[in-house]
Design a protein around this motif. Structure first.
Motif, PDB file in Angstrom:
ATOM      1  N   LYS A  51      -0.467   2.869  -5.365  1.00 49.74           N
ATOM      2  CA  LYS A  51      -0.397   3.262  -6.783  1.00 49.74           C
ATOM      3  C   LYS A  51      -0.382   4.781  -6.959  1.00 49.74           C
ATOM      4  N   THR A  52       0.544   5.441  -6.369  1.00 51.73           N
ATOM      5  CA  THR A  52       0.774   6.893  -6.476  1.00 51.73           C
ATOM      6  C   THR A  52      -0.238   7.759  -5.730  1.00 51.73           C
ATOM      7  N   ILE A  53      -1.243   7.184  -5.109  1.00 54.75           N
ATOM      8  CA  ILE A  53      -2.215   7.989  -4.364  1.00 54.75           C
ATOM      9  C   ILE A  53      -1.906   7.857  -2.873  1.00 54.75           C
ATOM     10  N   ARG A  54      -1.572   8.991  -2.260  1.00 54.99           N
ATOM     11  CA  ARG A  54      -1.229   9.016  -0.834  1.00 54.99           C
ATOM     12  C   ARG A  54      -2.396   9.618  -0.059  1.00 54.99           C
ATOM     13  N   ALA A  55      -2.806   8.916   0.989  1.00 53.83           N
ATOM     14  CA  ALA A  55      -3.962   9.364   1.771  1.00 53.83           C
ATOM     15  C   ALA A  55      -3.803   8.893   3.214  1.00 53.83           C
ATOM     16  N   PRO A  56      -4.578   9.466   4.130  1.00 54.31           N
ATOM     17  CA  PRO A  56      -4.562   8.961   5.505  1.00 54.31           C
ATOM     18  C   PRO A  56      -4.961   7.479   5.509  1.00 54.31           C
ATOM     19  N   ALA A  57      -4.239   6.693   6.281  1.00 56.37           N
ATOM     20  CA  ALA A  57      -4.516   5.258   6.350  1.00 56.37           C
ATOM     21  C   ALA A  57      -5.747   4.991   7.205  1.00 56.37           C
ATOM     22  N   ALA A  58      -6.439   3.921   6.887  1.00 60.37           N
ATOM     23  CA  ALA A  58      -7.602   3.487   7.651  1.00 60.37           C
ATOM     24  C   ALA A  58      -7.549   1.972   7.785  1.00 60.37           C
ATOM     25  N   VAL A  59      -8.206   1.456   8.794  1.00 58.89           N
ATOM     26  CA  VAL A  59      -8.281   0.010   8.983  1.00 58.89           C
ATOM     27  C   VAL A  59      -8.894  -0.609   7.729  1.00 58.89           C
ATOM     28  N   GLY A  60      -8.265  -1.678   7.230  1.00 54.70           N
ATOM     29  CA  GLY A  60      -8.759  -2.343   6.030  1.00 54.70           C
ATOM     30  C   GLY A  60      -7.652  -3.117   5.347  1.00 54.70           C
ATOM     31  N   PRO A  61      -7.939  -3.659   4.159  1.00 55.31           N
ATOM     32  CA  PRO A  61      -6.966  -4.505   3.465  1.00 55.31           C
ATOM     33  C   PRO A  61      -5.776  -3.719   2.929  1.00 55.31           C
ATOM     34  N   VAL A  62      -4.616  -4.400   2.873  1.00 61.45           N
ATOM     35  CA  VAL A  62      -3.430  -3.853   2.229  1.00 61.45           C
ATOM     36  C   VAL A  62      -2.983  -4.839   1.155  1.00 61.45           C
ATOM     37  N   PHE A  63      -2.402  -4.285   0.104  1.00 62.87           N
ATOM     38  CA  PHE A  63      -2.037  -5.060  -1.069  1.00 62.87           C
ATOM     39  C   PHE A  63      -0.546  -4.937  -1.333  1.00 62.87           C
ATOM     40  N   GLU A  64      -0.023  -5.864  -2.120  1.00 61.60           N
ATOM     41  CA  GLU A  64       1.381  -5.817  -2.494  1.00 61.60           C
ATOM     42  C   GLU A  64       1.671  -4.473  -3.173  1.00 61.60           C
ATOM     43  N   GLY A  65       2.753  -3.834  -2.747  1.00 63.40           N
ATOM     44  CA  GLY A  65       3.131  -2.540  -3.304  1.00 63.40           C
ATOM     45  C   GLY A  65       2.697  -1.357  -2.462  1.00 63.40           C
ATOM     46  N   ASP A  66       1.756  -1.552  -1.540  1.00 68.61           N
ATOM     47  CA  ASP A  66       1.322  -0.453  -0.676  1.00 68.61           C
ATOM     48  C   ASP A  66       2.491   0.002   0.214  1.00 68.61           C
ATOM     49  N   LEU A  67       2.568   1.299   0.458  1.00 65.46           N
ATOM     50  CA  LEU A  67       3.565   1.864   1.361  1.00 65.46           C
ATOM     51  C   LEU A  67       2.825   2.456   2.554  1.00 65.46           C
ATOM     52  N   ILE A  68       3.213   2.023   3.751  1.00 63.66           N
ATOM     53  CA  ILE A  68       2.599   2.532   4.977  1.00 63.66           C
ATOM     54  C   ILE A  68       3.659   3.360   5.698  1.00 63.66           C
ATOM     55  N   GLU A  69       3.295   4.602   6.030  1.00 64.35           N
ATOM     56  CA  GLU A  69       4.217   5.511   6.704  1.00 64.35           C
ATOM     57  C   GLU A  69       3.581   6.013   7.995  1.00 64.35           C
ATOM     58  N   THR A  70       4.288   5.791   9.100  1.00 62.94           N
ATOM     59  CA  THR A  70       3.837   6.348  10.368  1.00 62.94           C
ATOM     60  C   THR A  70       4.627   7.623  10.602  1.00 62.94           C
ATOM     61  N   GLN A  71       3.942   8.673  10.968  1.00 62.45           N
ATOM     62  CA  GLN A  71       4.584   9.950  11.260  1.00 62.45           C
ATOM     63  C   GLN A  71       4.909   9.986  12.760  1.00 62.45           C
ATOM     64  N   ALA A  72       5.497  11.083  13.227  1.00 62.01           N
ATOM     65  CA  ALA A  72       5.798  11.225  14.653  1.00 62.01           C
ATOM     66  C   ALA A  72       4.509  11.005  15.453  1.00 62.01           C
ATOM     67  N   GLY A  73       4.547  10.105  16.397  1.00 65.95           N
ATOM     68  CA  GLY A  73       3.359   9.810  17.201  1.00 65.95           C
ATOM     69  C   GLY A  73       2.394   8.824  16.561  1.00 65.95           C
ATOM     70  N   GLY A  74       2.640   8.424  15.320  1.00 64.98           N
ATOM     71  CA  GLY A  74       1.751   7.477  14.638  1.00 64.98           C
ATOM     72  C   GLY A  74       2.197   6.036  14.832  1.00 64.98           C
ATOM     73  N   ARG A  75       1.245   5.144  14.875  1.00 67.00           N
ATOM     74  CA  ARG A  75       1.518   3.701  15.004  1.00 67.00           C
ATOM     75  C   ARG A  75       0.509   2.952  14.133  1.00 67.00           C
ATOM     76  N   ALA A  76       0.921   1.777  13.691  1.00 70.10           N
ATOM     77  CA  ALA A  76       0.018   0.934  12.898  1.00 70.10           C
ATOM     78  C   ALA A  76       0.319  -0.526  13.175  1.00 70.10           C
ATOM     79  N   VAL A  77      -0.696  -1.362  12.994  1.00 70.33           N
ATOM     80  CA  VAL A  77      -0.533  -2.807  13.145  1.00 70.33           C
ATOM     81  C   VAL A  77      -1.036  -3.469  11.871  1.00 70.33           C
ATOM     82  N   LEU A  78      -0.182  -4.302  11.282  1.00 64.38           N
ATOM     83  CA  LEU A  78      -0.549  -5.120  10.126  1.00 64.38           C
ATOM     84  C   LEU A  78      -0.739  -6.548  10.607  1.00 64.38           C
ATOM     85  N   ALA A  79      -1.768  -7.221  10.121  1.00 63.35           N
ATOM     86  CA  ALA A  79      -2.024  -8.587  10.564  1.00 63.35           C
ATOM     87  C   ALA A  79      -2.406  -9.468   9.381  1.00 63.35           C
TER      88      ALA A  79
END
Length: 146
Positions: A51-79
């Motif tokens: 909802k327009t607030i961009r911040a460093p991602a942390a382990v936890g819940p994700v909701f419809e509409g969330d945007l996840i961006e990995t930068q160079a060297g970044g990785r993420a796992v959604l489950a």
């Protein structure tokens, strides 16, 4: 004494007005957002926009509409109970109502399907067999599946 009566009468009127307004007000329902999946792991520079607030991602819940961006060297796992998706570096993934609706803007994701689910991908609808490993890549020249 007259002033005291006027003050009391005014307070009674205000109190009655507030009470009447409460009775005429429609009940408000607060709808909680449903958790689509969990951000199960974050490695390196990964950002989450909610909802327009961009911040460093942390382990936890994700909701419809969330945007996840990995930068160079970044990785993420959604489950979620049905799917596990790995985002490679320099990827953008928009969470929709289910992880089976793969909204990859740019970059690469991979997942393993343990059942026979149907996935909507940038390339089209996909129905891999059980225990299939799938890789989706989106670049400026198009999208591909492996």
């Amino acid at each position: 004494m007259k002033v005291a009566r006027l003050v009391v009468a005014g307070l009674v009127f205000i109190w009655a007005s507030c009470d009447e307004a409460k009775e005429n007000r429609e009940p408000q329902t607060v709808q909680a957002e449903a958790i689509v999946a969990q951000l199960a792991s974050v490695e390196g520079d990964v950002r989450l926009t909610r909802k327009t607030i961009r911040a460093p991602a942390a382990v936890g819940p994700v909701f419809e509409g969330d945007l996840i961006e990995t930068q160079a060297g970044g990785r993420a796992v959604l489950a979620s109970p049905e799917t596990r998706i790995e985002l490679s570096p320099e990827s953008q993934f928009r969470v929709k109502g289910s992880l089976r609706d793969l909204s990859l803007t740019v970059g690469q994701i991979s997942f393993e399907d343990t059942a026979t689910n149907t996935y909507d991908t940038p390339v089209g609808r996909l129905r891999p067999g059980p225990n299939s490993k799938v890789q989706v890549e989106v670049t400026s020249s198009g999208a591909s599946l492996r």
